[in-house]
Enzyme design. Structure first.
Site, PDB file in Angstrom:
ATOM      1  N   GLY A 164       0.791  -1.207   0.000  1.00 25.40           N
ATOM      2  CA  GLY A 164       0.000   0.000   0.000  1.00 25.40           C
ATOM      3  C   GLY A 164       0.831   1.267   0.000  1.00 25.40           C
ATOM      4  O   GLY A 164       0.350   2.335  -0.399  1.00 25.40           O
ATOM      5  N   GLU A 187       3.363  -9.893  -1.096  1.00 28.02           N
ATOM      6  CA  GLU A 187       2.073 -10.450  -0.662  1.00 28.02           C
ATOM      7  C   GLU A 187       1.963 -11.964  -0.836  1.00 28.02           C
ATOM      8  O   GLU A 187       1.287 -12.635  -0.043  1.00 28.02           O
ATOM      9  CB  GLU A 187       0.934  -9.751  -1.402  1.00 28.02           C
ATOM     10  CG  GLU A 187       0.657  -8.332  -0.930  1.00 28.02           C
ATOM     11  CD  GLU A 187       1.601  -7.302  -1.532  1.00 28.02           C
ATOM     12  OE1 GLU A 187       1.516  -6.117  -1.160  1.00 28.02           O
ATOM     13  OE2 GLU A 187       2.426  -7.682  -2.389  1.00 28.02           O
TER      14      GLU A 187
END
Length: 419
Positions: A164, A187
């Site tokens: 992010g 991720e």
């Protein structure tokens, strides 16, 4: 302050700033940080949702505003309240004719390590799926706002930038990387997928570098970010205070004037001979394959032919990652190559809800447990191997949670999305 037309400003803000990799001709004096992804991911204590006013600080300058992400103990990870505050601030500033541009930076050794995944994990554990939805909804909408912002936006990436953190910076006008910058999208190593617009900006990198970064979670440094187009400028961290002082004194909304200030404090450097940027032939040969299995086969073949330790290290990373996440990530990057930022964020929102709901797999819960909570680094993935991942599982990951589940609502009619 002389104002540019909206058309002129947008044309400049979204001008391609990528450097051609084949023009890189000399060795960099900058080397990749030795801090491992394991350390970066695990160095994140479970913290309750802080007051957004203290987590997002604002400095008022002559003709600009500087946002300081202020959660250094959690590497400035973003949560819902921070996303709401950022959205409100940015909207007000865009509407204020006395504010020409916005700067974002982070306190401590990180710009932003991404969304607060420990915060999300805690909501999953408590069964608070609605809270998870609000988290992704809020942050993704803000990322789209940054990507369509009508004023110049400068992100100073003087430290760790992951997930992010890239989502709130890369869509903006200028991204300044430094010798302290570490970029990654790790991720798949926690049973998730590269989100926050990653399927857009990674898929638009040269060759198949995006697939490589998305699947392996490998780190690149500031020099490499500029070389592949993720960053627009490179500066030694020692020069950042001077750059910030220059920006504070500007009274303009003209992006070319802002860029002149950034350029004044920029440095020129090139990726080292060991950089992945210099392995484009091998990388493209392997990561251009249609499936994860074929990518692994190609890497194994290349390792056998060349006895290249780099191939072996990449294979270890792929074999550690969640098998389902690898297949989902590959498809996401491939789809993102033909989509706009808004289309990628809308699709990623669906995928993120599937990840937190656990209808397909509980890999996200397990991955966060293994790396960030218990820190045993021994996740038990389900499904446990690539051969156990079915096409139906992957397809469901790209579907709404239910027929009545609303998609992410982005203001595409009011704010034009750029391809």
């Amino acid at each position: 302050m002389q104002s540019l037309s909206t058309t002129t400003r947008r044309r400049f803000l979204h001008r391609s700033s990528r450097n051609l990799i084949n023009q890189i001709i000399r060795r960099s004096s900058s080397t990749l940080t030795t801090t491992s992804i394991n350390t970066l991911l695990s160095d994140h204590p479970p913290i309750s949702d802080p007051d957004s006013n203290s987590a997002v600080l604002v400095e008022h300058n002559a003709c600009s505003r500087t946002v300081l992400l202020n959660r250094p103990s959690s590497l400035n990870a973003l949560n819902t309240s921070m996303g709401k505050r950022l959205q409100k601030l940015y909207k007000n500033w865009e509407e204020n004719p006395d504010i020409g541009f916005v700067v974002m930076k982070g306190r401590g050794r990180a710009f932003c390590a991404g969304g607060d995944i420990v915060y999300v994990h805690d909501m999953i554990r408590k069964g608070n799926i609605e809270g998870c939805k609000e988290f992704f909804w809020t942050l993704y909408k803000f990322m789209y706002f940054v990507g369509t912002y009508l004023k110049p936006h400068v992100a100073i990436l003087n430290g760790i930038t992951m997930g992010g953190g890239a989502g709130v910076s890369i869509p903006g006008t200028f991204r300044v990387a430094t010798d302290k910058t570490t970029f990654a999208t790790p991720e798949t190593l926690i049973g998730f997928h590269p989100d926050a617009g990653a399927s857009f900006h990674l898929s638009h990198l040269p060759g198949y570098l995006g697939e490589y970064l998305a699947l392996t979670g490998d780190m690149i440094n500031g020099v490499e970010m500029v070389a592949c187009g993720l960053a627009t400028h490179y500066s030694l961290s020692a020069n950042v205070p001077g750059m910030e002082d220059c920006l504070k004194k500007l009274t303009t909304d003209d992006p070319s004037v802002v860029e002149s200030c950034l350029q004044k404090y920029s440095d020129i450097d090139y990726p080292s001979n060991a950089s992945v940027i210099r392995r484009t032939e091998t990388l493209n040969k392997c990561f251009s394959r249609d499936t994860v299995e074929e990518i692994i086969d190609a890497l194994e073949s290349e390792a056998g032919k060349t006895n290249d330790g780099w191939c072996d290290s990449i294979l270890k990373k792929l074999k550690y990652a969640s098998p389902l996440s690898l297949k989902v990530a590959l498809r996401s990057i491939r789809e993102g190559r033909f989509q706009t930022l808004d289309q990628c964020l809308i699709r990623e929102y669906r995928m993120s809800l599937q990840g937190v709901a656990g209808q397909v797999s509980s890999d996200l819960h397990e991955g966060v447990r293994a790396r960030l909570v218990d820190k045993d680094f021994a996740p038990k993935w389900d499904p446990p191997s690539l051969e156990h991942v079915t096409q139906d599982m992957v397809d469901q990951y790209f579907s709404p949670l239910s027929p009545l589940e609303p998609d992410l609502d982005l203001p595409t009619k009011q704010r034009e999305a750029f391809a």
